[in-house]
Enzyme design. Structure first.
Site, PDB file in Angstrom:
ATOM      1  N   HIS A   2      -7.126  33.726   9.719  1.00 20.13           N
ATOM      2  CA  HIS A   2      -7.322  35.396   8.861  1.00 20.13           C
ATOM      3  C   HIS A   2      -7.587  35.340   7.341  1.00 20.13           C
ATOM      4  O   HIS A   2      -7.341  34.314   6.796  1.00 20.13           O
ATOM      5  CB  HIS A   2      -5.737  35.176   8.812  1.00 20.13           C
ATOM      6  CG  HIS A   2      -5.292  35.932  11.005  1.00 20.13           C
ATOM      7  ND1 HIS A   2      -4.553  36.365  11.383  1.00 20.13           N
ATOM      8  CD2 HIS A   2      -6.714  35.662  11.818  1.00 20.13           C
ATOM      9  CE1 HIS A   2      -4.924  36.570  12.488  1.00 20.13           C
ATOM     10  NE2 HIS A   2      -5.694  36.311  12.682  1.00 20.13           N
ATOM     11  N   GLU A   7      -5.959  36.350   4.852  1.00 21.65           N
ATOM     12  CA  GLU A   7      -5.213  35.249   4.845  1.00 21.65           C
ATOM     13  C   GLU A   7      -4.595  34.206   3.812  1.00 21.65           C
ATOM     14  O   GLU A   7      -4.013  33.878   3.364  1.00 21.65           O
ATOM     15  CB  GLU A   7      -3.666  36.498   4.718  1.00 21.65           C
ATOM     16  CG  GLU A   7      -3.613  37.827   4.564  1.00 21.65           C
ATOM     17  CD  GLU A   7      -3.802  38.692   6.090  1.00 21.65           C
ATOM     18  OE1 GLU A   7      -4.737  37.982   7.116  1.00 21.65           O
ATOM     19  OE2 GLU A   7      -3.201  39.326   6.289  1.00 21.65           O
ATOM     20  N   CYS A  13      -0.315  39.987   9.712  1.00 20.98           N
ATOM     21  CA  CYS A  13       0.301  38.936  11.300  1.00 20.98           C
ATOM     22  C   CYS A  13       1.715  38.336  10.972  1.00 20.98           C
ATOM     23  O   CYS A  13       1.880  37.815   9.421  1.00 20.98           O
ATOM     24  CB  CYS A  13      -0.577  38.716  12.402  1.00 20.98           C
ATOM     25  SG  CYS A  13      -0.961  36.375  11.494  1.00 20.98           S
ATOM     26  N   CYS A  64       0.730  34.597   9.663  1.00 27.27           N
ATOM     27  CA  CYS A  64       0.191  34.716   7.950  1.00 27.27           C
ATOM     28  C   CYS A  64       1.375  34.749   7.148  1.00 27.27           C
ATOM     29  O   CYS A  64       1.240  34.534   5.693  1.00 27.27           O
ATOM     30  CB  CYS A  64      -0.921  36.124   7.751  1.00 27.27           C
ATOM     31  SG  CYS A  64      -2.714  35.325   8.376  1.00 27.27           S
TER      32      CYS A  64
END
Ligand SMILES: [Zn+2]
Ligand SMILES: [Zn+2]
Length: 171
Positions: free
Chosen positions: A77, A79, A105, A108
């Protein structure tokens, strides 16, 4: 332009390189008003891009619906890529602010919490499809000292970025 809009515009520019069949996300980490790291979502370096069919979970949406199965997704992801890049180059992220084009999410959020990121600013909302887990998610996000805030601004590429499934060229 506010500071939040300024950094979110940069996160949107970073997002352009996202290579995932799912939603496209860009993130920047800001500390003392300086960008110390950036990230977008996609497969790890050296692996076949998700947009070229490299990720089984993203490819097989009949089995894995949107927002679930992230544990078996090989896409990193945005992040987390930003946090990992900061680690790779030895930049401390304690007390930093993360700007992400999507509300981070579960995974993260956990990573940012443990890295002592102070707050999250996001553009598009995200929620877990299972109600009980959504409650847990909100509890997790409330643990960030500086809170989680939505930045309200126009996203000219919202349709492209938020498509839950981008068709591969041969589909
Ligand atoms: Zn993917
Ligand atoms: Zn995430």
């Amino acid at each position: 332009m506010s500071r939040d809009e300024y950094y979110m515009n940069i996160a949107m520019a970073v997002r352009k390189k996202a290579n995932c069949l799912g939603r496209k996300v860009g993130a920047v980490i800001v500390r003392e008003n300086r960008i110390i790291s950036t990230g977008y979502n996609g497969t790890p370096e050296g692996m076949v891009n998700c947009t070229d069919g490299g990720c089984v979970r993203c490819r097989d949406r009949a089995t894995y619906q949107a927002s679930v199965g992230y544990d078996v997704c090989i896409c990193v992801h945005a992040e987390q890529n930003a946090l990992i890049t900061a680690a790779r180059f030895g930049n401390a992220v304690e007390d930093a602010i993360v700007y992400s084009t999507l509300r981070p999410c579960f995974d993260c959020t956990k990573a940012m919490l443990q890295a002592r990121v102070t707050s999250i600013h996001y553009l598009h909302n995200w929620h877990h499809p299972i109600g009980a887990l959504q409650d847990q998610y909100e509890l997790l996000q409330r643990s960030l000292r500086g809170g989680v805030h939505q930045v309200t601004m126009h996203d000219p590429e919202a349709d492209w970025a938020n498509a839950k499934l981008t068709p591969t060229p041969d589909q």
